[in-house]
Motif scaffolding. Structure first.
Motif, short mmCIF file in Angstrom:
data_model
loop_
_atom_site.label_atom_id
_atom_site.label_comp_id
_atom_site.label_asym_id
_atom_site.label_seq_id
_atom_site.Cartn_x
_atom_site.Cartn_y
_atom_site.Cartn_z
N UNK A 115 0.84 -1.21 0.00
CA UNK A 115 0.00 0.00 0.00
C UNK A 115 0.87 1.25 0.00
N UNK A 116 1.87 1.25 0.85
CA UNK A 116 2.76 2.42 0.94
C UNK A 116 3.50 2.66 -0.37
N UNK A 117 3.94 1.58 -1.01
CA UNK A 117 4.66 1.73 -2.28
C UNK A 117 3.73 2.23 -3.38
N UNK A 118 2.49 1.78 -3.38
CA UNK A 118 1.55 2.23 -4.42
C UNK A 118 1.18 3.70 -4.22
N UNK A 119 1.06 4.11 -2.98
CA UNK A 119 0.83 5.53 -2.71
C UNK A 119 2.04 6.36 -3.13
N UNK A 120 3.24 5.83 -2.90
CA UNK A 120 4.45 6.54 -3.31
C UNK A 120 4.48 6.72 -4.83
N UNK A 121 4.13 5.67 -5.58
CA UNK A 121 4.07 5.78 -7.04
C UNK A 121 3.02 6.78 -7.49
N UNK A 122 1.88 6.80 -6.81
CA UNK A 122 0.81 7.77 -7.08
C UNK A 122 1.33 9.20 -6.94
N UNK A 123 1.99 9.48 -5.81
CA UNK A 123 2.48 10.84 -5.57
C UNK A 123 3.62 11.20 -6.52
N UNK A 124 4.47 10.24 -6.86
CA UNK A 124 5.57 10.51 -7.79
C UNK A 124 5.04 10.92 -9.15
N UNK A 125 4.00 10.25 -9.63
CA UNK A 125 3.44 10.58 -10.94
C UNK A 125 2.88 12.00 -10.94
N UNK A 126 2.22 12.39 -9.85
CA UNK A 126 1.69 13.75 -9.75
C UNK A 126 2.82 14.77 -9.73
N UNK A 127 3.87 14.47 -8.94
CA UNK A 127 5.00 15.39 -8.86
C UNK A 127 5.70 15.52 -10.21
N UNK A 128 5.86 14.41 -10.92
CA UNK A 128 6.51 14.44 -12.24
C UNK A 128 5.75 15.33 -13.21
N UNK A 129 4.42 15.41 -13.02
CA UNK A 129 3.59 16.22 -13.92
C UNK A 129 3.43 17.65 -13.41
N UNK A 130 4.11 17.98 -12.32
CA UNK A 130 4.02 19.33 -11.77
C UNK A 130 2.74 19.59 -11.02
N UNK A 131 2.06 18.52 -10.56
CA UNK A 131 0.80 18.67 -9.83
C UNK A 131 1.04 18.59 -8.33
N UNK A 132 0.10 19.15 -7.58
CA UNK A 132 0.16 19.11 -6.12
C UNK A 132 -0.04 17.67 -5.63
N UNK A 133 0.49 17.33 -4.45
CA UNK A 133 0.25 16.00 -3.90
C UNK A 133 -1.25 15.70 -3.81
N UNK A 134 -1.61 14.47 -4.12
CA UNK A 134 -3.02 14.09 -4.13
C UNK A 134 -3.52 13.62 -2.78
N UNK A 135 -4.82 13.72 -2.58
CA UNK A 135 -5.42 13.26 -1.34
C UNK A 135 -5.40 11.73 -1.29
N UNK A 136 -5.09 11.18 -0.12
CA UNK A 136 -5.05 9.73 0.08
C UNK A 136 -5.97 9.35 1.22
N UNK A 137 -6.84 8.40 0.97
CA UNK A 137 -7.73 7.86 1.99
C UNK A 137 -7.39 6.38 2.17
#
Length: 350
Positions: free
Chosen positions: A192-214
């Motif tokens: 779970x932690x690794x998948x969230x890390x990949x999620x946030x990395x993709x947003x950062x790579x695109x210049x987007x703000x960190x996404x909400x995680x539930x």
């Protein structure tokens, strides 16, 4: 009358002891020509060794153990089946324990398998804490951790590339034009932690703000119940990344019940690659884990260590694949689509 080892020895013109050496792989080497005669005699007579008696003599159970966090989860069921196929191919029965998402039950199965003298254990930990790691470390038989990443200086782990796979999934949503993307994660385990890390990395790579995680437990009901909370706020997400297929399937039903069109109102991408993801409406875009390869690598590591060797610690990471379907906005063609009969009952509607 049952064929005995002595019958095999008489047919092969040798001694029962040499027949035992061939069947057990030792302790003494047998000349190739003699071994060939013994194997031929076994085949001709249809001899089948008594596995129970053989195990008692060898002081081991000639079986493997597998402990699952939740046997009702289709992903773990697929992984268990793949492990069983490899174990069966190598002649090892597989004992399976369902931890039911509790560490106490997981430890109970660990001890039970050792008491029954299994030769090796594969485990998918329910949690990643010091108590469990201490139990795994002192188990006394070869052990491989599957689908989780424990201390790779102490344990052999076999996992899918969760960070890379999740990053690919979220990049795909961004390619579809989404910039407001949230994540429904699972419980506090490494995947779970690794998948969230990949999620946030993709947003950062695109210049987007960190996404909400539930974060919620794995499971369809958890996904169903989580959707209203994910959509709260003045600017709700237009796309969701869900860290398990089962939770995403529950979320799709919730979207339908809320009157949302997927993917027009809300795009969804998930992670696992279970078979049922192809049968949702729309089909679920998912990161497919290499289940068969993971089972092959993990079980082979275990079997290779049964002759008295050791399993080198470290994490073996296997690649994933993004399977595109309709839930993200891609084409939703289904290879098994059923042809529809028109209103007259005579023609076929394509």
């Amino acid at each position: 009358m049952a064929v005995t080892r002595a019958d095999v020895a008489r047919r092969a013109g040798t001694s029962p002891a040499l027949v035992s050496y061939v069947l057990n792989g030792g302790p003494r080497k047998v000349a190739p020509a003699t071994e060939e005669r013994i194997l031929l005699a076994i085949k001709e007579l249809g001899y089948r060794p008594n596995a129970v008696a053989r195990s008692l003599r060898m002081a081991r159970g000639h079986s493997l153990g597998l402990i699952l966090p939740d046997s009702s989860n289709p992903y773990f069921a697929l992984l268990a089946r793949a492990v069983e196929e490899v174990a069966y191919r190598h002649g090892y029965p597989l004992l399976v324990g369902n931890a039911a998402d509790t560490s106490e039950r997981e430890i109970g199965y660990l001890h039970a398998f050792v008491d029954r003298q299994v030769e090796g254990i594969l485990v998918i930990p329910t949690a990643e804490d010091e108590v469990l790691e201490e139990e795994f470390a002192k188990v006394g038989v070869p052990l491989v951790v599957l689908d989780r990443s424990l201390d790779d200086a102490a344990f052999a782990n076999v996992v899918a590339a969760s960070v890379d796979g999740s990053r690919d999934a979220v990049r795909h949503l961004i390619e579809h034009g989404h910039t407001k993307i949230a994540c429904l994660s699972g419980p506090a385990v490494s995947v779970s932690e690794e998948r969230v890390a990949g999620f946030q990395q993709a947003l950062a790579d695109a210049g987007l703000e960190p996404g909400r995680v539930l974060s919620r437990p794995f499971g369809g009901s958890a996904g169903y119940d989580a959707l209203p909370a994910l959509l709260e706020g003045p600017e709700p997400p237009t796309a969701l990344f869900v860290t398990s297929d089962l939770a995403a399937m529950g979320l799709l039903r919730a979207a339908f019940d809320l009157g949302l069109d997927v993917p027009r109102d809300l795009a969804v991408v998930s992670f696992d690659g279970i078979e049922y993801a192809a049968y949702t409406r729309p089909g679920l875009t998912t990161v497919s884990q290499p289940i068969t390869q993971m089972a092959e690598v993990a079980t082979q590591l275990l079997i290779d260590a049964l002759g008295g060797g050791s399993i080198p610690p470290g994490t073996r990471v296997l690649p994933t694949e993004l399977v595109r379907r309709g839930s993200c906005g891609c084409s939703d063609e289904f290879a098994g689509a059923i042809a529809k009969v028109d209103a007259t009952g005579e023609g076929v509607v394509p």
